[in-house]
Design an enzyme around this catalytic site. Structure first.
Site, short mmCIF file in Angstrom:
data_model
loop_
_atom_site.label_atom_id
_atom_site.label_comp_id
_atom_site.label_asym_id
_atom_site.label_seq_id
_atom_site.Cartn_x
_atom_site.Cartn_y
_atom_site.Cartn_z
N PRO A 13 35.83 44.76 -2.40
CA PRO A 13 35.07 45.87 -2.95
C PRO A 13 36.08 46.63 -4.22
O PRO A 13 35.70 47.27 -4.82
CB PRO A 13 34.61 46.62 -2.02
CG PRO A 13 35.73 46.52 -0.90
CD PRO A 13 36.13 44.94 -1.08
N ASP A 36 35.66 38.40 -13.06
CA ASP A 36 34.82 39.42 -14.03
C ASP A 36 34.86 40.70 -13.84
O ASP A 36 36.04 41.18 -12.99
CB ASP A 36 33.29 39.16 -13.65
CG ASP A 36 33.10 38.90 -12.25
OD1 ASP A 36 33.33 39.87 -11.42
OD2 ASP A 36 32.47 37.92 -11.91
N LYS A 58 33.63 40.58 -19.46
CA LYS A 58 33.53 41.52 -20.64
C LYS A 58 32.75 41.14 -21.61
O LYS A 58 32.29 39.82 -21.52
CB LYS A 58 35.32 41.30 -21.41
CG LYS A 58 35.64 42.80 -21.26
CD LYS A 58 36.85 42.87 -22.15
CE LYS A 58 37.30 44.14 -21.89
NZ LYS A 58 38.71 44.24 -21.94
N GLY A 89 33.92 39.88 -7.19
CA GLY A 89 33.93 41.02 -6.49
C GLY A 89 33.00 40.81 -5.36
O GLY A 89 32.29 40.21 -5.11
N GLY A 90 33.65 41.58 -4.31
CA GLY A 90 32.96 41.41 -2.95
C GLY A 90 33.06 40.06 -2.14
O GLY A 90 34.04 39.53 -2.29
N ASP A 91 31.72 39.60 -1.80
CA ASP A 91 31.86 38.10 -1.27
C ASP A 91 31.17 37.54 -2.41
O ASP A 91 29.99 37.95 -2.84
CB ASP A 91 30.88 38.36 0.13
CG ASP A 91 30.99 36.74 0.81
OD1 ASP A 91 31.71 36.43 1.42
OD2 ASP A 91 29.97 36.07 0.33
N VAL A 94 27.30 36.90 -1.64
CA VAL A 94 26.44 37.98 -1.34
C VAL A 94 26.16 38.87 -2.89
O VAL A 94 26.85 39.12 -3.45
CB VAL A 94 27.06 39.37 -0.70
CG1 VAL A 94 25.86 40.23 -0.47
CG2 VAL A 94 27.37 38.80 0.88
N THR A 119 32.19 42.20 1.63
CA THR A 119 31.14 42.71 0.76
C THR A 119 31.22 43.97 0.57
O THR A 119 31.53 44.83 1.58
CB THR A 119 30.14 41.95 0.98
OG1 THR A 119 28.87 42.67 0.23
CG2 THR A 119 29.48 42.38 2.35
N MET A 172 23.01 46.69 -6.81
CA MET A 172 22.34 46.64 -8.22
C MET A 172 21.09 47.54 -8.10
O MET A 172 20.34 47.04 -9.03
CB MET A 172 22.06 45.43 -8.68
CG MET A 172 23.48 44.37 -8.67
SD MET A 172 23.12 42.68 -9.02
CE MET A 172 22.65 42.01 -7.64
N GLY A 201 33.20 52.55 -4.93
CA GLY A 201 33.41 52.59 -3.41
C GLY A 201 34.74 51.72 -3.24
O GLY A 201 35.20 50.72 -3.80
N1 SAH Z 1 29.28 40.10 -4.21
C1 SAH Z 1 29.27 41.49 -4.47
C2 SAH Z 1 28.09 41.95 -5.03
C3 SAH Z 1 27.74 41.56 -6.39
S1 SAH Z 1 26.24 42.41 -6.90
C4 SAH Z 1 29.79 42.01 -3.07
O1 SAH Z 1 29.79 41.26 -2.27
O2 SAH Z 1 30.07 43.21 -3.05
C5 SAH Z 1 27.26 43.95 -7.93
C6 SAH Z 1 26.46 45.09 -7.03
O3 SAH Z 1 27.57 45.41 -6.08
C7 SAH Z 1 26.88 46.52 -8.06
O4 SAH Z 1 25.91 46.57 -8.71
C8 SAH Z 1 27.15 47.44 -6.86
O5 SAH Z 1 25.48 47.66 -6.27
C9 SAH Z 1 27.66 46.72 -5.81
N2 SAH Z 1 29.13 46.88 -5.73
C10 SAH Z 1 30.09 45.95 -5.88
N3 SAH Z 1 31.28 46.55 -5.71
C11 SAH Z 1 31.14 48.04 -5.63
C12 SAH Z 1 32.01 49.01 -5.48
N4 SAH Z 1 33.14 49.01 -5.19
N5 SAH Z 1 31.37 50.31 -4.80
C13 SAH Z 1 30.04 50.39 -5.09
N6 SAH Z 1 29.21 49.27 -5.35
C14 SAH Z 1 29.63 48.15 -5.41
#
Ligand code: SAH
Length: 536
Positions: A13, A36, A58, A89-91, A94, A119, A172, A201
């Site tokens: 995250p 990204d 970008k 970002g995240g997983d 997901v 995630t 989102m 976060g």
């Molecule tokens: N694959 C990512 C999600 C991608 S969709 C995951 O697993 O986290 C993108 C959405 O993820 C954003 O619109 C937001 O809702 C959330 N998101 C991702 N990083 C975030 C962060 N650091 N703080 C808050 N929301 C986040």
């Protein structure tokens, strides 16, 4: 040609500590990194300088790089035999469209690996003190996208969600926050059900808005919530105030740029992170031991000079024992004292590397007539690593203090040799020259600037948007190097934490807002930051 391969890596995250070990290792070996907007600056700074960086997040010409183009880039780079990391970002699976990115690779039989990431759906709540499940409040957790394809109706089954007594996490969803809350209430959810919006976060600037389903939209608007953010609905949100922990760390909320030589693992970074700060490491200078023939020759001569003088002195001592009536002249020779002076840990390291590469024996220097002076603690430690305890170190960490402290220790027959950077600062030399002390200045390493446009740009934007609070400088040369990387930046916007007056002087020259740590140590710099962060 080696076969290319793609690693689909979840970067987590944002907080660098939440990148997996495997993700980190794969990233270090990457030749191409496709990333990204969700990838944080802290993590982007880990991308090797040698890797080709492709930003697909970008807005190029005002539109995002299309998914098909990203898929194609991955394929093309892999076909070119590259180790490609697709950093997301995240997983990646997901709501990351990770599946789509694999389709072409599968079709063309390109090898790939998936490195899951943490995630945001569960980690962002955790950093806000919200456990996504809790036996007293919810028995399941649902991750839902608020994003619907253009022109389509939302497919979310609000009735089913409301019935489940669950924690609902919307990704989102900020753009449709009102719609989500209204739909939940229309499906029978009690408007007093706790709900939260969690912004950015796990980053230094994370914020949370805790309200109820009925009031969340108003409260989020009041707080001017921005993306990325997640929406959490469920009674667990009520635990945030008692479980919140991030804000309690002494350096919480701070994003700091640490400028450091590339080769050096930064103890400063580690300490700052342990105290809750977020750190972007910006290797702005690199140092290199000089091993050119010419340098080795000068180096050898300097050691040989020392050896010869010591030998003469030893002979005189022998001679003295046999003479009752020795001359004043002889006594002076016996007083021969060789001062070897180091003004940086790198100087020590390079000195020993050169000794080895010239096949010189250190034992010529193990003698009571050889003394070692160091500029400060880090240099003393480096010398200690080589089995030598420094004979002199000034109280203040600067060349001038070292020079001044050395003067009274010198006798007529002392010789001073400096082993340091090529084109090093003049301060110690000035003091010695002004006091008519002859010295030998031997260059053993050089300092080079590391330019990384991508990282420099991120840092520039971070400073301009006030996302970066401080930049730390541990030497005058780190300031000059930073300036070399940041030509376009308005330096008055830089809050510089400097280790000593000398470093501060350079930062002030560029009109930075300078704070100097009380003592010239890393710990003192950290204390300074703690004091500055109190009350924030
Ligand atoms: N694959 C990512 C999600 C991608 S969709 C995951 O697993 O986290 C993108 C959405 O993820 C954003 O619109 C937001 O809702 C959330 N998101 C991702 N990083 C975030 C962060 N650091 N703080 C808050 N929301 C986040």
């Amino acid at each position: 040609m080696e076969q290319g391969k793609v690693w689909l890596v979840g970067a987590g995250p944002g907080d660098i500590g939440l990148l997996t070990l495997k993700g980190f290792e794969v990233l270090q070996e990457a030749q191409v990194v496709v990333y990204d907007a969700l990838v944080s600056d802290e993590i982007a700074a880990l991308i090797p300088k040698t890797a080709k960086k492709i930003n697909v997040g970008k807005r190029a010409n005002n539109h995002l790089v299309k998914q098909e183009d990203t898929n194609r880039i991955l394929l093309e780079e892999a076909l070119a035999g590259k180790r490609v990391v697709r950093l997301k970002g995240g997983d990646p699976f997901v709501f990351g469209r990770g599946g789509e990115e694999l389709e072409l690779l599968v079709e063309r039989d390109i090898p790939y690996e998936i490195v899951p990431g943490i995630t945001s759906a569960v980690s962002v709540p955790a950093y806000a003190g919200i456990p996504v499940t809790h036996r007293d409040y919810s028995s399941s957790v649902h991750i839902i996208t608020g994003h619907t394809r253009k022109g389509r109706e939302s497919r979310i089954q609000y009735d089913a969600l409301v019935k489940m007594n669950a924690t609902l996490i919307f990704l989102m969803g900020i753009g449709v926050l009102e719609e989500i809350c209204n739909s939940l209430m229309a499906a029978g959810m009690d408007p007093d059900t706790k709900a939260a919006v969690l912004e950015k976060g796990t980053s230094a600037k994370q914020r949370r808005v805790i309200a109820t389903v009925g009031t969340l939209k108003i409260e989020a608007d009041k707080a001017k919530v921005q993306t990325p953010a997640i929406i959490v609905v469920g009674e667990v949100c009520g635990l945030a105030d008692s479980f919140a922990w991030v804000e309690k760390q002494v350096l919480s909320g701070l994003q700091i740029v640490v400028t450091r030589p590339r080769q050096k693992a930064s103890s400063l970074t580690k300490k700052l992170r342990n105290l809750g700060a977020h750190v972007i490491e910006m290797p702005a200078i690199s140092t290199r031991t000089l091993e050119e023939e010419e340098v080795r020759k000068t180096f050898k001569e300097s050691i040989e000079g020392i050896r010869q003088r010591l030998e003469r002195a030893a002979l005189m001592e022998e001679y003295e024992k046999t003479q009752v009536d020795w001359q004043q002249q002889d006594r002076q020779l016996q007083d021969t004292q060789e001062w070897i002076v180091f003004t940086s840990p790198k100087g020590v390291e390079s000195f020993f590397l050169l000794l080895a590469s010239c096949q010189l024996d250190i034992r010529v220097l193990y003698c009571k007539n050889v003394s070692f002076a160091v500029i400060g603690d880090a240099t003393r430690k480096e010398l200690r690593n080589h089995g030598i305890e420094a004979d002199y170190m000034p109280d203040t960490y600067c060349g001038e203090a070292l020079g001044k402290g050395l003067i009274p220790l010198l006798s007529k027959n002392s010789n001073v040799t400096l082993y340091r950077a090529r084109n090093g600062t003049e301060d110690i030399c000035e003091v010695l020259s002004n006091n008519k002390v002859a010295y030998n200045d031997v260059a053993v390493y050089c300092t080079e600037y590391e330019l990384d446009d991508e990282l420099s740009n991120r840092v520039k934007e971070g400073i301009e948007n006030q996302l970066i609070d401080y930049v730390t400088f541990t030497s005058a040369s780190s300031v000059t190097a930073f300036i070399a990387c940041q030509k376009e930046l308005d330096y008055t916007r830089v809050n510089a934490i400097c280790i000593g007056e000398q470093t501060a002087a350079v930062a002030k020259k560029y009109n930075m807002n300078v704070v100097v740590s009380k003592a010239a140590t890393i710990d003192s710099m950290i204390e300074t930051l703690e004091e500055l962060n109190i009350g924030n």
